[in-house]
Design a protein around this motif. Sequence first.
Motif, short mmCIF file in Angstrom:
data_model
loop_
_atom_site.label_atom_id
_atom_site.label_comp_id
_atom_site.label_asym_id
_atom_site.label_seq_id
_atom_site.Cartn_x
_atom_site.Cartn_y
_atom_site.Cartn_z
N SER A 68 25.85 -37.94 17.41
CA SER A 68 25.76 -36.49 18.04
C SER A 68 25.12 -35.87 18.35
O SER A 68 23.43 -35.75 16.99
CB SER A 68 26.68 -35.18 18.15
OG SER A 68 26.97 -34.41 18.98
N ARG A 72 27.52 -28.41 16.75
CA ARG A 72 27.99 -28.03 17.20
C ARG A 72 28.48 -26.31 17.83
O ARG A 72 29.23 -26.13 17.99
CB ARG A 72 29.45 -28.19 15.52
CG ARG A 72 29.33 -29.88 16.03
CD ARG A 72 30.47 -29.98 14.39
NE ARG A 72 29.90 -31.76 13.88
CZ ARG A 72 29.35 -31.88 12.86
NH1 ARG A 72 28.93 -31.15 11.85
NH2 ARG A 72 29.52 -32.84 12.65
N SER A 73 28.03 -25.88 16.77
CA SER A 73 26.86 -24.12 17.16
C SER A 73 25.63 -23.86 16.99
O SER A 73 25.33 -25.09 17.28
CB SER A 73 27.70 -23.63 15.80
OG SER A 73 26.90 -23.54 14.47
#
Length: 186
Positions: A68, A72-73
């Motif tokens: 990825s 994620r944040s």
Amino acid sequence: EAMDCAQLGRNLMQRGRLTTLCVRPASLWYMKEHAGAENAMVEPHPDILHAPAYPALLAGWFKACRVSFEPRSPTERTDFDKWVVFLSCLLVLPTGLFVYLLGKKLFDGRLALIATTLYFLSDTMWSDGISGLPITLVTFLATSAFYFSLIAATRYQDGERSRRWVVPMALAVLSCAAAFLTRYGA
């Protein structure tokens, strides 16, 4: 260069093209002359600096490992660079195998083991491995080309049938071609 190759691998995986947002004078000229771009500054540029084999290998590796590129944040960073280093270090293992096979074919098993041990203990090899540069792929391909050439020449000199030496010679040629497509000479 390692991050350029990783970016090219990501772009190839996501967009299917070796494009970059790193604008260079040669790519500006290429976009204006050959692609007919009106404003070449805002379009993704084809990468004409890096050889395509290593970014293509990275693209396949990213896809196979489902890497990825999105954090994620907002406070977290992506770790795709670790996957680049892992692949680069992984290429060291088959290179060590070819070092051993070359040593065994040219000398004997004891010297082959010493050469392989020295190869794996080499600081240069591991610093190249963790750099993420295409040098580990070039080393693997060059070592395999030497090995397959040696097998083909030995079989040819021993008078074996053509199919016994043509296959290793073809593998040597393919290794050389792939090595050229991995890192252009200066």
